[in-house]
Design a protein around this motif. Structure first.
Motif, mmCIF file in Angstrom:
data_model
loop_
_atom_site.group_PDB
_atom_site.id
_atom_site.type_symbol
_atom_site.label_atom_id
_atom_site.label_comp_id
_atom_site.label_asym_id
_atom_site.label_seq_id
_atom_site.Cartn_x
_atom_site.Cartn_y
_atom_site.Cartn_z
ATOM 1 N N SER A 1 -22.692 -40.379 63.935
ATOM 2 C CA SER A 1 -23.131 -39.723 65.164
ATOM 3 C C SER A 1 -24.649 -39.737 65.194
ATOM 4 O O SER A 1 -25.294 -39.899 64.148
ATOM 5 N N LEU B 1 -25.137 -45.757 62.787
ATOM 6 C CA LEU B 1 -25.367 -46.749 61.733
ATOM 7 C C LEU B 1 -24.068 -46.830 60.946
ATOM 8 O O LEU B 1 -23.227 -45.938 61.056
ATOM 9 N N SER C 1 -29.724 -36.603 55.095
ATOM 10 C CA SER C 1 -30.856 -35.761 54.697
ATOM 11 C C SER C 1 -30.611 -34.344 55.169
ATOM 12 O O SER C 1 -29.804 -34.124 56.070
ATOM 13 N N ILE D 1 -22.906 -30.650 45.746
ATOM 14 C CA ILE D 1 -23.031 -31.977 45.148
ATOM 15 C C ILE D 1 -22.427 -31.865 43.761
ATOM 16 O O ILE D 1 -22.748 -30.928 43.028
HETATM 17 N N1 LIG Z 1 -23.235 -36.838 47.888
HETATM 18 C C1 LIG Z 1 -21.947 -36.567 47.989
HETATM 19 O O1 LIG Z 1 -21.364 -36.087 47.068
HETATM 20 C C2 LIG Z 1 -21.244 -36.861 49.255
HETATM 21 C C3 LIG Z 1 -19.851 -36.800 49.359
HETATM 22 C C4 LIG Z 1 -19.241 -37.071 50.593
HETATM 23 C C5 LIG Z 1 -20.059 -37.372 51.691
HETATM 24 N N2 LIG Z 1 -21.388 -37.436 51.531
HETATM 25 C C6 LIG Z 1 -22.328 -37.609 52.607
HETATM 26 O O2 LIG Z 1 -21.817 -37.020 53.719
HETATM 27 C C7 LIG Z 1 -22.528 -37.604 54.790
HETATM 28 C C8 LIG Z 1 -21.902 -37.154 56.029
HETATM 29 O O3 LIG Z 1 -21.913 -35.790 56.021
HETATM 30 P P1 LIG Z 1 -22.084 -34.982 57.360
HETATM 31 O O4 LIG Z 1 -21.053 -35.464 58.280
HETATM 32 O O5 LIG Z 1 -22.199 -33.573 57.022
HETATM 33 O O6 LIG Z 1 -23.515 -35.474 57.792
HETATM 34 P P2 LIG Z 1 -24.089 -36.423 58.900
HETATM 35 O O7 LIG Z 1 -23.696 -37.840 58.726
HETATM 36 O O8 LIG Z 1 -23.903 -35.811 60.198
HETATM 37 O O9 LIG Z 1 -25.605 -36.262 58.435
HETATM 38 C C9 LIG Z 1 -26.108 -35.111 57.752
HETATM 39 C C10 LIG Z 1 -27.585 -34.972 58.079
HETATM 40 O O10 LIG Z 1 -28.243 -36.168 57.738
HETATM 41 C C11 LIG Z 1 -28.934 -36.653 58.858
HETATM 42 N N3 LIG Z 1 -28.842 -38.097 58.876
HETATM 43 C C12 LIG Z 1 -27.854 -38.852 59.404
HETATM 44 N N4 LIG Z 1 -28.139 -40.155 59.243
HETATM 45 C C13 LIG Z 1 -29.324 -40.207 58.573
HETATM 46 C C14 LIG Z 1 -30.121 -41.287 58.099
HETATM 47 N N5 LIG Z 1 -29.764 -42.553 58.278
HETATM 48 N N6 LIG Z 1 -31.254 -40.979 57.431
HETATM 49 C C15 LIG Z 1 -31.618 -39.711 57.243
HETATM 50 N N7 LIG Z 1 -30.916 -38.661 57.677
HETATM 51 C C16 LIG Z 1 -29.777 -38.905 58.339
HETATM 52 C C17 LIG Z 1 -28.197 -36.062 60.045
HETATM 53 O O11 LIG Z 1 -29.015 -36.037 61.173
HETATM 54 C C18 LIG Z 1 -27.827 -34.707 59.534
HETATM 55 O O12 LIG Z 1 -28.872 -33.793 59.688
HETATM 56 C C19 LIG Z 1 -22.401 -39.022 54.460
HETATM 57 O O13 LIG Z 1 -23.277 -39.823 55.186
HETATM 58 C C20 LIG Z 1 -22.724 -38.937 53.003
HETATM 59 O O14 LIG Z 1 -24.102 -39.091 52.824
HETATM 60 C C21 LIG Z 1 -21.989 -37.174 50.347
#
Ligand SMILES: NC(=O)c1ccc[n+]([C@@H]2O[C@H](COP(=O)([O-])OP(=O)(O)OC[C@H]3O[C@@H](n4cnc5c(N)ncnc54)[C@H](O)[C@@H]3O)[C@@H](O)[C@H]2O)c1
Ligand SMILES: Cc1cc2nc3c(=O)[nH]c(=O)nc-3n(C[C@H](O)[C@H](O)[C@H](O)COP(=O)(O)OP(=O)(O)OC[C@H]3O[C@@H](n4cnc5c(N)ncnc54)[C@H](O)[C@@H]3O)c2cc1C
Length: 628
Positions: free
Chosen positions: A406, A401, A432, A522
């Motif tokens: 991935s 998406l 999540s 966070i």
């Molecule tokens: N909140 C913050 O401060 C902050 C800062 C930087 C990045 N991010 C987040 O980092 C994420 C990427 O981190 P990563 O590479 O560790 O994780 P990732 O994108 O691989 O996903 C982390 C988890 O979320 C699940 N996931 C993925 N897409 C989802 C969806 N559409 N709905 C529900 N669950 C889903 C995955 O299966 C995995 O278990 C970004 O997508 C963003 O949300 C957050």
């Protein structure tokens, strides 16, 4: 000194040299900490370092500032990247002048990624449409002051897989004045060496510097390979996949595999330089260099502290984790903890890390051409269409998406039905994690870090929420003392009930003989840095569709009016409580073609604005404008 001369010397003496690439960090603290790291990495003895061009606004200013500091204060031979995308010639002139003033004499001339919105593509005055044009321009204005490198693609380029054509264009760049080639990252030595032969057969005789991406963790390795679309030899997968959950082993085996790749390249007798994509981290590059014998094992950076300041004054680490023994020994504590953010380094990691939040080597933004993305995600016209894409992703029927590059992980499968249900009701979930109350660090689903440890996590969900529902949702959250949240709109209106600005650990591990490791946190600064990226991914997706199309209108409306919210259940014994917050909530009119507008004009939230985004950002040393 010109890089071409350093490379010629390496070839003449048959003594290989290496270089390091750094990118402008996402946060101000990350920039400051990167200077520490650059200074320390100076001691490894790179022939030169590169600073990538951070397209647009403040990121390009940081590039210029980093070039200046590296060249003038650290005495590092520096090469500044420069791209053509969205750069009127006046801005190109400014950047070149800044490099010139800093004493920088090397430029890597690039086109940059094309703007997503095709109809807005305009070669700016002076015609910088291709890297070749930029090479010519730099030559014309600065004569021989700058040595000019160009990019090469042994694995092909996303918008051009025709290797013959790419080779023709590479030749044009060299004929225009390019004197060395730096390649994209790759893991297939054979393919690279065949490509080198083709480059030579095409009559290109300048030195080639292969791009080497060290392996930090299995997840980052997989993500980058997918992002850059490069071939990975089966031997590498076989070596890494069985140990994917043990970060320490992945780093060890990864070091051996990358050293082997480098050795093969150097043993060919055709290549005398290696270019490391450091991702602003020192350790995995250092380990490879040690393995190759290019730095000695005791050749770790010296304990020199920056002469003009005390590093620990930089709030580099929370003071309360500093061991009492070093209470009065700031400098040596800095040296001992120089790899503080190396392992493991999640994308939600510490915003003070120079490597924070980085996805790929250059700019954030949606990958794939507009056509590819439309083929993948179709032309959504209603909110239901958008939600169905998220549902297909969560059911494993769609491999990515805009926000999830991935496929869904086995971890998310444990809460799959809850997540699908949220999307069905118009909450678009982005990330999540379920709660985990101490499972072994080699657990096949939740495990990470070295053997023999235990890992923990708090239930977390991040989603896009319609303004119709945000007030009710925040009201429910605030009634639950265990739950914290950050919600923000694209223009930076931030609401939170977090008790402090500081980090809230959402993943942590306890390992034998180590302090507690908390790779995923966070906090306000990182959330604000991420929100810019998250909304940019959405607006990039909108731009895949033509300006007047319903899909463009729909996605833009969601980006303009919805909230990005992350919610943490701090009671890590609870897995499903977080979903109870949403009970009975549902976006109205999900099938209405104008649903996004209905949502926009719906009930506006009046939740108590605890923090004003702009103000808060300023408190943290940024304005949202700066982070864009
Ligand atoms: N909140 C913050 O401060 C902050 C800062 C930087 C990045 N991010 C987040 O980092 C994420 C990427 O981190 P990563 O590479 O560790 O994780 P990732 O994108 O691989 O996903 C982390 C988890 O979320 C699940 N996931 C993925 N897409 C989802 C969806 N559409 N709905 C529900 N669950 C889903 C995955 O299966 C995995 O278990 C970004 O997508 C963003 O949300 C957050
Ligand atoms: C080592 C390296 C460093 C990089 N650093 C950065 C960075 O700092 N910042 C950043 O934003 N990006 C960076 N990039 C990414 C780069 O900007 C993109 O890969 C970009 O899409 C291509 O840039 P280029 O300079 O290779 O383009 P070009 O060589 O101009 O080629 C771009 C495309 O146009 C085609 N083309 C070229 N000439 C012609 C012609 N005469 N007629 C028709 N088609 C033509 C080519 O075949 C190719 O498909 C880097 C890439 C590499 C490999």
């Amino acid at each position: 000194m010109h890089i071409k001369d350093k490379l010629a010397e390496a070839e003449r003496t048959k003594r290989p040299v290496f270089s390091f690439e750094f990118f402008p960090p996402k946060t101000e603290q990350g920039v400051i900490n990167l200077y520490d790291r650059m200074y320390n990495m100076h001691d490894f003895g790179p022939a030169f370092i590169d600073v990538t061009w951070g397209a647009g606004g403040s990121r390009s200013q940081i590039t210029c500032e980093m070039v200046h500091k590296a060249q003038t204060f650290f005495g590092l031979e520096t090469c500044m990247h420069l791209t053509c995308t969205d750069m009127p010639s006046s801005k190109i002139d400014e950047a070149l002048e800044a490099a010139h003033t800093a004493g920088c004499t090397n430029i890597l001339a690039l086109r940059g990624d094309p703007p997503r919105e095709k109809e807005k593509w305009q070669a700016v005055e002076g015609g910088f449409r291709y890297a070749r044009d930029l090479v010519k321009y730099i030559k014309q204005r600065y004569g021989n002051w700058f040595d000019i490198g160009v990019a090469g693609y042994p694995e092909g380029l996303e918008d051009n897989q025709d290797q013959d054509l790419l080779m023709e264009h590479l030749k044009e760049k060299i004929d225009a004045g390019g004197t060395f080639i730096v390649t994209q990252m790759f893991y297939d030595a054979e393919n690279f060496l065949l490509w080198v032969d083709k480059v030579r057969a095409a009559g290109i005789n300048v030195p080639i510097v292969p791009g080497i991406m060290p392996i930090q963790t299995w997840d980052s390795f997989k993500r980058r390979v997918g992002h850059m679309n490069v071939h990975v030899p089966q031997k590498m997968i076989d070596g890494l996949e069985p140990i994917r959950n043990d970060d320490a082993q992945v780093q060890e085996v990864g070091k051996d595999l990358i050293a082997e790749l480098c050795q093969k390249i150097l043993d060919s007798g055709k290549i005398f330089a290696l270019h490391f994509y450091t991702m602003n981290l020192a350790k995995s590059t250092r380990l490879v260099l040690e393995e190759l014998g290019l730095v000695s094992k005791d050749g770790t950076p010296s304990n020199r502290a920056l002469p003009w300041r005390q590093s620990l004054g930089l709030n580099r680490r929370e003071e309360d984790v500093r061991p009492i023994f070093w209470k009065n020994r700031n400098k040596s504590y800095v040296a001992r903890t120089q790899d503080w953010d190396e392992f493991p380094n999640g994308r939600w990691g510490d915003s003070r890390s120079p490597a924070f939040g980085e996805l790929d080597a250059y700019d954030v933004g949606l990958k794939g051409t507009n056509e590819q993305n439309i083929k993948l995600w179709g032309k959504p016209e209603t909110l239901r269409d958008v939600a169905n894409l998220f549902i297909r992703f969560l059911e494993g029927k769609l491999k990515n998406l805009p926000w999830s590059d991935s496929p869904i992980t086995s971890e998310a499968l444990g809460i799959q039905s809850e997540l699908v249900d949220l999307n069905r009701r118009g909450f678009l979930t982005i990330t999540s994690q379920p709660s985990v109350n101490g499972v072994k660090s080699n657990h096949p689903i939740h495990g990470w870090g070295p053997q023999g440890g235990y890992v923990y996590q708090k239930a977390y969900v991040e989603l896009l929420v319609s303004p119709q529902l945000i007030k009710e949702l925040i009201g429910r959250i605030e009634k639950n003392p265990n739950i914290t949240y950050y919600a923000v709109t694209q223009d930076g209106n931030l609401r939170t009930n977090a008790p402090t600005d500081g980090p809230n650990a959402v993943t942590w591990g306890v390992f034998p003989g180590k302090e507690i490791v908390q790779p995923t946190i966070i906090e306000t600064v990182s959330f604000l840095a991420w929100k810019d990226e998250a909304f940019k991914l959405g607006t990039d997706w909108a731009k895949c569709h033509s300006a007047m199309s319903p899909s463009r209108h729909l996605i833009d409306n969601i980006m303009d009016t919805w909230y990005l919210i992350n919610i943490v259940d701090n009671d890590f014994h609870q897995t499903l409580d977080i979903f109870k917050l949403f009970e009975g909530l549902k976006v109205k009119n999900m099938d209405d073609p104008a649903s996004a507008e209905t949502i926009m004009n719906g009930h506006q939230p009046d939740a108590r604005p605890l923090v004003n985004g702009e103000h808060k950002a300023a408190v943290n040393g940024f304005s949202n404008k700066d982070l864009n």
